[in-house]
Motif scaffolding. Structure first.
Motif, PDB file in Angstrom:
ATOM      1  N   ASP A  11       0.824  -1.215   0.000  1.00 21.53           N
ATOM      2  CA  ASP A  11       0.000   0.000   0.000  1.00 21.53           C
ATOM      3  C   ASP A  11       0.859   1.266   0.000  1.00 21.53           C
ATOM      4  OD1 ASP A  11      -2.284  -1.571  -0.007  1.00 21.53           O
ATOM      5  OD2 ASP A  11      -2.606  -1.385   2.161  1.00 21.53           O
ATOM      6  N   HIS A  12       1.946   1.262   0.773  1.00 21.31           N
ATOM      7  CA  HIS A  12       2.834   2.430   0.817  1.00 21.31           C
ATOM      8  C   HIS A  12       3.401   2.738  -0.562  1.00 21.31           C
ATOM      9  CE1 HIS A  12       2.646   3.014   5.049  1.00 21.31           C
ATOM     10  NE2 HIS A  12       3.425   2.007   5.396  1.00 21.31           N
ATOM     11  N   GLN A  18       3.091  10.964  -3.012  1.00 23.10           N
ATOM     12  CA  GLN A  18       2.378  11.818  -2.066  1.00 23.10           C
ATOM     13  C   GLN A  18       3.172  12.092  -0.790  1.00 23.10           C
ATOM     14  OE1 GLN A  18      -1.315   9.761  -1.442  1.00 23.10           O
ATOM     15  NE2 GLN A  18      -1.769   9.697  -3.616  1.00 23.10           N
ATOM     16  N   VAL A  19       4.394  11.565  -0.721  1.00 21.74           N
ATOM     17  CA  VAL A  19       5.222  11.749   0.471  1.00 21.74           C
ATOM     18  C   VAL A  19       6.541  12.411   0.074  1.00 21.74           C
ATOM     19  CG1 VAL A  19       4.191   9.799   1.712  1.00 21.74           C
ATOM     20  CG2 VAL A  19       6.192   9.415   0.284  1.00 21.74           C
ATOM     21  N   ASP A  20       7.283  12.890   1.077  1.00 21.40           N
ATOM     22  CA  ASP A  20       8.563  13.529   0.782  1.00 21.40           C
ATOM     23  C   ASP A  20       9.605  12.484   0.390  1.00 21.40           C
ATOM     24  OD1 ASP A  20       9.734  12.431   3.142  1.00 21.40           O
ATOM     25  OD2 ASP A  20       9.061  14.134   4.317  1.00 21.40           O
ATOM     26  N   ALA A  25      11.964   7.074   0.184  1.00 25.99           N
ATOM     27  CA  ALA A  25      13.134   6.197   0.278  1.00 25.99           C
ATOM     28  C   ALA A  25      12.915   5.120   1.338  1.00 25.99           C
ATOM     29  CB  ALA A  25      14.380   7.008   0.593  1.00 25.99           C
ATOM     30  N   ARG A  26      12.283   5.473   2.429  1.00 28.41           N
ATOM     31  CA  ARG A  26      12.000   4.509   3.495  1.00 28.41           C
ATOM     32  C   ARG A  26      11.041   3.430   2.993  1.00 28.41           C
ATOM     33  NH1 ARG A  26       9.055   3.418   8.132  1.00 28.41           N
ATOM     34  NH2 ARG A  26       7.445   4.973   7.865  1.00 28.41           N
ATOM     35  N   TYR A  27      10.013   3.827   2.265  1.00 26.91           N
ATOM     36  CA  TYR A  27       9.062   2.856   1.706  1.00 26.91           C
ATOM     37  C   TYR A  27       9.769   1.911   0.730  1.00 26.91           C
ATOM     38  CZ  TYR A  27       5.150   5.738   3.448  1.00 26.91           C
ATOM     39  OH  TYR A  27       4.261   6.433   4.218  1.00 26.91           O
ATOM     40  N   ARG A  28      10.644   2.457  -0.096  1.00 29.45           N
ATOM     41  CA  ARG A  28      11.379   1.627  -1.056  1.00 29.45           C
ATOM     42  C   ARG A  28      12.307   0.654  -0.331  1.00 29.45           C
ATOM     43  NH1 ARG A  28      11.046   3.925  -6.269  1.00 29.45           N
ATOM     44  NH2 ARG A  28      10.039   5.939  -6.205  1.00 29.45           N
ATOM     45  N   GLU A  29      12.924   1.125   0.738  1.00 31.16           N
ATOM     46  CA  GLU A  29      13.807   0.254   1.519  1.00 31.16           C
ATOM     47  C   GLU A  29      13.009  -0.880   2.164  1.00 31.16           C
ATOM     48  OE1 GLU A  29      17.215   0.488   4.984  1.00 31.16           O
ATOM     49  OE2 GLU A  29      15.988   2.255   4.592  1.00 31.16           O
TER      50      GLU A  29
END
Length: 70
Positions: A11-12, A18-20, A25-29
């Motif tokens: 979902d992220h 829509q995020v900074d 980068a955190r979601y991709r990690e």
């Protein structure tokens, strides 16, 4: 690190635009972590990989158009 939910990570990845940059980068990690985890089902890993690939393609297109490269 807390256990990652494949559904939450999936979902992220749908909200990267829509995020900074840091949150993106955190979601991709998180997605990469799940992709490397053999305990996550193949169907979840495939779905996450597909969504991550699409997000990366979209980012490439956006970056190219922002720089007027094409």
């Amino acid at each position: 690190m807390t256990e990652l939910s494949p559904q939450a990570v999936y979902d992220h990845l749908n909200h990267l635009d829509q995020v900074d940059l840091v949150e993106s980068a955190r979601y991709r990690e998180m997605a990469q972590t799940l992709l490397a985890d053999p305990q996550v089902s193949l169907s979840w890993r495939q779905a996450i990989a597909d969504r991550l690939n699409q997000a990366n393609c979209n980012l490439g297109l956006q970056t190219a158009s922002d720089n007027d490269s094409y």
